[in-house]
Design an enzyme around this catalytic site. Structure first.
Site, mmCIF file in Angstrom:
data_model
loop_
_atom_site.group_PDB
_atom_site.id
_atom_site.type_symbol
_atom_site.label_atom_id
_atom_site.label_comp_id
_atom_site.label_asym_id
_atom_site.label_seq_id
_atom_site.Cartn_x
_atom_site.Cartn_y
_atom_site.Cartn_z
ATOM 1 N N HIS A 1 0.670 -1.306 0.167
ATOM 2 C CA HIS A 1 -0.102 0.034 0.170
ATOM 3 C C HIS A 1 0.939 1.272 0.027
ATOM 4 O O HIS A 1 1.963 1.300 0.309
ATOM 5 C CB HIS A 1 -1.089 0.070 1.163
ATOM 6 C CG HIS A 1 -2.119 1.092 1.293
ATOM 7 N ND1 HIS A 1 -1.694 2.285 1.607
ATOM 8 C CD2 HIS A 1 -3.186 1.032 1.117
ATOM 9 C CE1 HIS A 1 -2.676 3.137 1.757
ATOM 10 N NE2 HIS A 1 -3.793 2.035 1.350
ATOM 11 N N LYS B 1 -10.938 -0.559 10.280
ATOM 12 C CA LYS B 1 -10.975 -1.694 9.436
ATOM 13 C C LYS B 1 -11.495 -3.041 10.432
ATOM 14 O O LYS B 1 -11.959 -3.837 9.770
ATOM 15 C CB LYS B 1 -9.715 -2.080 8.686
ATOM 16 C CG LYS B 1 -9.457 -0.938 7.806
ATOM 17 C CD LYS B 1 -8.212 -1.351 6.891
ATOM 18 C CE LYS B 1 -7.653 -0.106 6.005
ATOM 19 N NZ LYS B 1 -8.555 0.272 5.129
ATOM 20 N N CYS C 1 -4.665 2.566 -3.896
ATOM 21 C CA CYS C 1 -3.354 2.954 -3.181
ATOM 22 C C CYS C 1 -2.510 1.944 -3.140
ATOM 23 O O CYS C 1 -1.474 1.758 -2.445
ATOM 24 C CB CYS C 1 -3.739 3.208 -1.753
ATOM 25 S SG CYS C 1 -4.865 4.686 -1.434
ATOM 26 N N GLN D 1 -4.899 -5.192 7.013
ATOM 27 C CA GLN D 1 -5.747 -6.063 6.467
ATOM 28 C C GLN D 1 -5.557 -7.589 7.240
ATOM 29 O O GLN D 1 -6.683 -8.371 7.024
ATOM 30 C CB GLN D 1 -5.443 -6.331 4.795
ATOM 31 C CG GLN D 1 -5.587 -5.029 4.124
ATOM 32 C CD GLN D 1 -7.168 -4.309 4.220
ATOM 33 O OE1 GLN D 1 -8.040 -5.324 4.496
ATOM 34 N NE2 GLN D 1 -7.165 -3.200 3.885
ATOM 35 N N ASP E 1 2.885 -4.156 7.872
ATOM 36 C CA ASP E 1 1.558 -3.607 7.853
ATOM 37 C C ASP E 1 0.444 -4.495 7.907
ATOM 38 O O ASP E 1 0.290 -5.256 7.142
ATOM 39 C CB ASP E 1 1.492 -2.856 6.418
ATOM 40 C CG ASP E 1 -0.046 -2.339 6.115
ATOM 41 O OD1 ASP E 1 -0.857 -2.318 6.785
ATOM 42 O OD2 ASP E 1 -0.056 -1.757 4.856
#
Length: 416
Positions: free
Chosen positions: A133, A236, A374, A213, A210
């Site tokens: 991302h 999220k 993104c 997700q 990261d």
């Protein structure tokens, strides 16, 4: 979560219909049709428990944190710090290892400017994967420009899986930092982060994961991953926007200078100099998103009550159903078919622009995202300017997947 008529899957005793009923927004209509929300990778919907918690804070407890001894100030501080403890328990971490912040973008920038900027020098390299991302690309580019470091790219295979041999080959002596997504927001690819972090640590490379997700969709024991830093985004995972956290090894937090200066992140201020607070508080300058993080604590309670293993299994079934349904549609191309995949499907339909597809699906009540998500470098790899992305959460249903497929078939006919 009340017991009502259920949509149950094989071997699962959870009442998914009742769980879905906890989400007020999912009952609304769009363009006169029942909403089918398939954009949870963009932001997750909020259960009533989270909405009520935020509302209750503003109605009954609203005060600033760590600044007053009156009852409201004490209540606000206890609830805010309680959210930190809930997050720590949820991720099997210690509360002193969690910096509360606005989300993954802030968290990665914090690492880039507070840890990397003082240490990188010309000749050093930052290794990133093709599937990152922008939040795990742009901060590193900015720091590289200021330090003389370079960016190296680890490529992926056509199915969207990370080429581990190429990644390991790219872990050369000049690489000081590896930035890697746990789960791709475009492809759904689940990267083997434990194996990768183990290899990086063996070579003396600091790892920044990261987890935007991953955190909403699977159980996480962050310390056991073996990374140095792990970033999560609260909105999220059923929490309010503007919330999140950075997990960091304590030795890193102790060695890092503050990212922002102001109130709360200090012990003592004199014009001659300032004594900073200990981590994580030294990185939390100013008034935080108090209500938001208290709401995130409620989201963690909610997810924990369902069980993250159950959520992961539920979403795997939804993904399998949706993949099978979409593969029956003529001219549809799924981008990202890695063996290990989360509940995300990026797709294109021959002869149709992604934005047109998403607009027409919206008229059918189906919310998907279109665009580059993104992730410009990733879409450049596939040679496309944009995709449509359907992303699923445990509150979606198999009936919604059938409606999605029917709407997509209808739109396909309209576009010829």
């Amino acid at each position: 979560m009340t017991a009502t008529a259920s949509e149950q899957t094989s071997g699962d005793t959870r009442d998914w219909a009742a769980i879905r009923a906890d989400f007020p927004l999912l009952t609304r209509e769009v363009h006169g049709k029942p909403l089918v929300y398939l954009d949870s990778a963009n932001t997750g919907q909020k259960p009533a428990a989270v909405i009520d918690t935020v509302d209750d804070f503003f109605r009954r407890h609203n005060a600033n944190v760590s600044r007053a001894v009156h009852a409201l100030g004490t209540e606000a501080t206890e609830a805010y710090e309680g959210a930190r403890s809930k997050l720590a328990g949820f991720f099997k971490a210690h509360r002193d290892e969690l910096v509360l912040c606005s989300g993954t973008t802030f968290a990665i920038n914090l690492v880039a400017y507070s840890w990397a900027l003082p240490r990188l020098k010309p000749g050093d390299a930052i290794l990133l994967s093709r599937m990152e991302h922008h939040a795990n690309i742009v901060p590193w580019q900015l720091v590289a420009e200021r330090t003389g470091a370079t960016i190296k790219v680890a490529e992926i295979r056509e199915d969207g899986s990370l080429d581990l041999d190429a990644l390991h080959a790219a872990m050369t002596s000049e690489v000081k930092i590896l930035g890697l997504t746990h789960v791709s927001n475009v492809l759904g690819t689940v990267n083997p982060v434990r194996e990768i972090c183990r290899e990086a640590r063996r070579r003396g490379i600091v790892t920044v994961i990261d987890g935007s997700q991953a955190a909403p969709h699977r159980a996480l024991d962050i310390p056991s991953i073996g990374c140095d830093f792990y970033a999560i985004t609260g909105h999220k995972m059923c929490g309010p926007t503007g919330t999140g956290a950075l997990w960091a090894r304590r030795e890193h937090l102790a060695a890092m200078p503050p990212f922002l200066g102001g109130g709360e992140m200090i012990r003592e201020v004199r014009f001659e100099g300032t004594v900073f607070n200990d981590g994580p508080h030294r990185f939390e300058a100013g008034t935080p998103n108090i209500a938001g993080h208290i709401g995130l604590g409620a989201a963690v309670d909610y997810l924990d009550a369902i069980g993250m293993d159950a959520i992961e299994a539920r979403e795997a079934e939804l993904l399998a159903h949706a993949t099978e349904a979409l593969r029956k549609i003529d001219g549809l191309r799924i981008i990202g078919t890695a063996p290990e995949k989360a509940a995300v499907i990026s797709f294109l339909v021959q002869g149709a622009h992604a934005h047109d597809l998403a607009t027409l699906l919206d008229l059918e009540g189906v919310a998907v995202r279109s665009g580059h998500h993104c992730a410009h470098p990733l879409l450049q790899f596939y040679g496309v300017p944009a995709t449509c992305r359907a992303s699923f959460a445990f509150y979606n249903t198999h009936e919604e997947i059938e409606r999605f497929a029917a709407a997509l078939t209808k739109v396909r006919r309209l576009l010829g």
